[in-house]
Write a protein that holds these residues in place. Sequence first.
Motif, mmCIF file in Angstrom:
data_model
loop_
_atom_site.group_PDB
_atom_site.id
_atom_site.type_symbol
_atom_site.label_atom_id
_atom_site.label_comp_id
_atom_site.label_asym_id
_atom_site.label_seq_id
_atom_site.Cartn_x
_atom_site.Cartn_y
_atom_site.Cartn_z
ATOM 1 N N VAL A 117 4.504 -9.671 -7.197
ATOM 2 C CA VAL A 117 5.831 -9.505 -7.797
ATOM 3 C C VAL A 117 5.658 -9.138 -9.262
ATOM 4 N N LYS A 118 6.503 -8.218 -9.734
ATOM 5 C CA LYS A 118 6.541 -7.935 -11.169
ATOM 6 C C LYS A 118 7.896 -8.351 -11.707
ATOM 7 N N LEU A 119 7.872 -8.763 -12.957
ATOM 8 C CA LEU A 119 9.109 -9.029 -13.683
ATOM 9 C C LEU A 119 9.226 -7.940 -14.748
ATOM 10 N N ALA A 120 10.247 -7.100 -14.587
ATOM 11 C CA ALA A 120 10.510 -6.070 -15.604
ATOM 12 C C ALA A 120 11.493 -6.655 -16.608
ATOM 13 N N PHE A 121 11.249 -6.414 -17.873
ATOM 14 C CA PHE A 121 12.114 -6.973 -18.923
ATOM 15 C C PHE A 121 12.314 -5.888 -19.981
ATOM 16 N N ILE A 164 8.723 -4.372 -20.830
ATOM 17 C CA ILE A 164 7.457 -5.038 -20.494
ATOM 18 C C ILE A 164 7.472 -5.393 -19.015
ATOM 19 N N PHE A 165 6.286 -5.475 -18.450
ATOM 20 C CA PHE A 165 6.144 -5.772 -17.031
ATOM 21 C C PHE A 165 5.111 -6.887 -16.868
ATOM 22 N N TYR A 166 5.550 -8.001 -16.337
ATOM 23 C CA TYR A 166 4.657 -9.114 -16.010
ATOM 24 C C TYR A 166 4.253 -8.959 -14.551
#
Length: 313
Positions: free
Chosen positions: A143-147, A216-218
């Motif tokens: 999973v990525k978190l886009a912010f 940013i992408f976690y």
Amino acid sequence: MSTATLDHPAAAADIAAADIVRELEEHGAVRLPRLVSEATLADMQAAFRSRLERLRRNNCDGYERTERLRLMVQDVLTLAQGFVDVALHPLVKGALNGYLGPAWELCEAKGWRSLPTRRDFHGWHGDMWYDQTKITERVPREVKLAFYLSDVRSGAFQYIRGSHGQVPHHLPRHEVEHLPLDRMVEFLGPAGTAVLFDTSGSHRQGIPILELREAIFYNYHDPAIPLQQEDVEYYRYHPLLLNAAFLGGLTAADMRILGFGNKTHYQPNHVRRAGHRGFQRLMGAAYGVKLCLGEWTGRVTGKVQRVLGLTAR
Ligand SMILES: O=C(O)CCC(=O)C(=O)O
């Protein structure tokens, strides 16, 4: 869906997390409620932009540029407290516990500024990260978190709902032609917008990009899953680089998520294979010459001043 913010009590975050897990299971991507205050967001934006002032080199931090249309900022957890707080937000952790199971970690935290273009430079893809020659019987979840750090009115993150769970790959033209665009969701939104998505689903940065976009992408997955060779060689999922100033008040679970003490992907003495080697050597040599000239000019100027009696001998 219920909403939660950074300051909500854990119980409220748990309820919202269950909603988010359901959305992820069904659609593969979900917009999150607001995660940080305006002040924290401003802090993150300022820190991120300070890295975009110049290309990283010698004793100056900055961005990396390995492609024309994106300026990459690595290791954002070192930049400001907000980057760590978002990564470990209770709502994010609750959703990831539900969707990824017990063994996930934060494996990468970076961002980029995309430059305006009409070119589809990135293309539709699912993220290839694990070794597909070793893991064939299932698609491990990531999973990525886009912010977003800038307001996004074009060039938004786009996702084909329900396309997750397929073996991730870069979509060739014939697949792109048959993409069900009626299921495409485009995540336009102001700075601070956050989206969680299963990276196996088809996604891209939409075009045209009419204004600079900063995001940013976690990246969260199980670090025990073997990585594809290309990422091992690049040392892509190296242990996170952290800033001690931002690590106060971590729980044992947070330390696990940040990979404290986990050497699975640590590579001693790793040296990345450099591109543009001739050019880099030339620039290195030119800089050496500039330093020599500076030193020589300083000596000559000093001598002249002494001869003219302008400075003490
Ligand atoms: O920049 C974007 O919106 C797309 C990001 C993406 O494709 C990725 O992180 O794999």
